[in-house]
Write an enzyme that holds these catalytic residues in place. Structure first.
Site, PDB file in Angstrom:
ATOM      1  N   LYS A 181       0.857  -1.192   0.000  1.00 38.19           N
ATOM      2  CA  LYS A 181       0.000   0.000   0.000  1.00 38.19           C
ATOM      3  C   LYS A 181       0.887   1.233   0.000  1.00 38.19           C
ATOM      4  CE  LYS A 181      -4.568   0.769   0.437  1.00 38.19           C
ATOM      5  NZ  LYS A 181      -5.553   0.091  -0.418  1.00 38.19           N
ATOM      6  N   THR A 185      -4.026  -5.317   0.916  1.00 37.45           N
ATOM      7  CA  THR A 185      -3.388  -4.013   1.080  1.00 37.45           C
ATOM      8  C   THR A 185      -4.206  -3.105   1.984  1.00 37.45           C
ATOM      9  OG1 THR A 185      -4.408  -3.055  -0.910  1.00 37.45           O
ATOM     10  CG2 THR A 185      -2.311  -4.207  -1.185  1.00 37.45           C
ATOM     11  N   ARG A 209      28.689  33.660 -10.970  1.00 37.84           N
ATOM     12  CA  ARG A 209      27.353  33.312 -11.444  1.00 37.84           C
ATOM     13  C   ARG A 209      26.443  33.013 -10.266  1.00 37.84           C
ATOM     14  NH1 ARG A 209      27.710  26.947 -13.489  1.00 37.84           N
ATOM     15  NH2 ARG A 209      28.609  26.136 -11.543  1.00 37.84           N
ATOM     16  N   VAL A 223      29.639  22.457  -9.240  1.00 36.33           N
ATOM     17  CA  VAL A 223      28.640  21.771  -8.424  1.00 36.33           C
ATOM     18  C   VAL A 223      29.244  20.493  -7.845  1.00 36.33           C
ATOM     19  CG1 VAL A 223      26.352  20.708  -8.427  1.00 36.33           C
ATOM     20  CG2 VAL A 223      26.782  22.727  -9.836  1.00 36.33           C
ATOM     21  N   HIS A 235      19.295  26.859 -13.687  1.00 39.38           N
ATOM     22  CA  HIS A 235      19.933  27.980 -14.369  1.00 39.38           C
ATOM     23  C   HIS A 235      19.145  29.285 -14.232  1.00 39.38           C
ATOM     24  CE1 HIS A 235      22.731  25.164 -16.069  1.00 39.38           C
ATOM     25  NE2 HIS A 235      21.772  24.491 -16.678  1.00 39.38           N
TER      26      HIS A 235
END
Length: 304
Positions: A23, A68, A187, A235, A264
């Site tokens: 479930k 379930t 940046r 990064v 970006h």
């Protein structure tokens, strides 16, 4: 009386790789009342069970299947009787229940995600029963346990959005005939953090404290000191720095996976309007975007 098909013929050309059922997205809000002081945990839980036979697949024989709907009810009842101290402990309680209650269940997988409610607070005074939704990182966990072994516990952070307007660049990258990207020393750097780690064992771990510690390290290595920041040359470097600091400060963590999309923001060209836009007005772009991933683990020698 149950009926099932008995026209099964063995197929030697296929075999089972993995089976499971359960479930998903069982939502509960648990309230702990200590007098007038209330604490809450709202969670969404998904449970998958694997049984020791596959007769329901092969013959349509449902006699081993725990419905379930029963799984959903079990999650709700365990929240009532066990409470939700941490989502990791709650997930382990669910695993333990199904493995101890049903001999034919051989594997339980539980995913729990916590809704980020935070208690109202003003001037250091905490409200006794009021909370505000603060989407500053979602706490989730994944616990898997086999009948023959201990639980394997992962915790994680997702949907943690961060942005800084400087102290990030990208230079010195490989260039070929298709490269149009210019090098940049300064940046915006924005990302949405996904970070997942595995505990080497689940005993005597303060899961809430560890989660808060990892979140703090993510923010520290992304932003740097409050008065000047910290430069990120890529990064990838920021991702790795988060992992190294996390494993060095938190011995309970065995490995860590991080995924950082590079969201970006591009300078809008206003030259046709006779204006010079000096990185003051930027255009957010949802896609396409870069995505940087990495997983590290402790070396065997570091555990000795």
């Amino acid at each position: 009386m149950a009926h099932y098909h008995n026209d099964y013929q063995k197929n030697d050309e296929v075999e089972f790789v993995r089976t499971g059922y359960g479930k998903d997205m069982v939502k509960v809000l648990h309230i702990q009342r200590d007098g007038k002081y209330h604490s809450i945990k709202e969670v969404a839980t998904s449970v998958q069970l694997t049984l020791n036979s596959r007769r329901e697949y092969l013959h349509g024989d449902n006699s081993d299947i725990i419905p379930t709907d029963t799984i959903k009810n079990t999650v709700q009842v365990l929240a009532k009787f066990k409470g939700i101290k941490s989502i990791e402990t709650f997930a382990m309680n669910i695993c333990e229940h199904f493995l101890s209650s049903f001999n034919h269940v051989i594997r339980v997988q539980v995913y729990v995600e916590e809704v980020p409610w935070k208690r109202f607070e003003k001037n250091g005074v905490k409200h006794v029963h009021a909370f505000i939704h603060t989407p500053t990182g979602t706490h989730f966990c994944e616990v898997e346990q086999l009948r023959s072994g201990p639980p394997v516990i992962h915790s994680g952070i997702k949907d943690l959005k961060v942005l800084k307007t400087t102290q990030s660049g990208f230079e010195g990258f490989l260039k070929d005939q298709f490269t149009t990207l210019p090098e940049v020393k300064d940046r915006c750097f924005a990302t949405q953090v996904y970070c997942k780690w595995r505990y080497h064992q689940g005993r005597d771990v303060d899961f809430e404290a560890t989660w808060e510690a990892v979140r703090g390290i993510v923010l520290k290595k992304f932003a740097g000191p409050y008065d000047k920041g910290e430069y990120s040359p890529s990064v990838q470097k920021t991702l790795y720095d988060i992992q190294v600091l996390s494993l060095s400060q938190l011995p309970e963590i065995e490995d860590m996976e991080i995924s950082l999309p590079n969201i970006h923001y591009f300078n809008i060209d206003m030259s046709k309007m006779g204006l010079i836009n000096k990185e003051e007005v930027l255009l957010p772009l949802d896609n396409p975007y870069g995505r940087i991933t990495g997983t590290v683990k402790r070396k065997l020698t570091s555990r000795l």
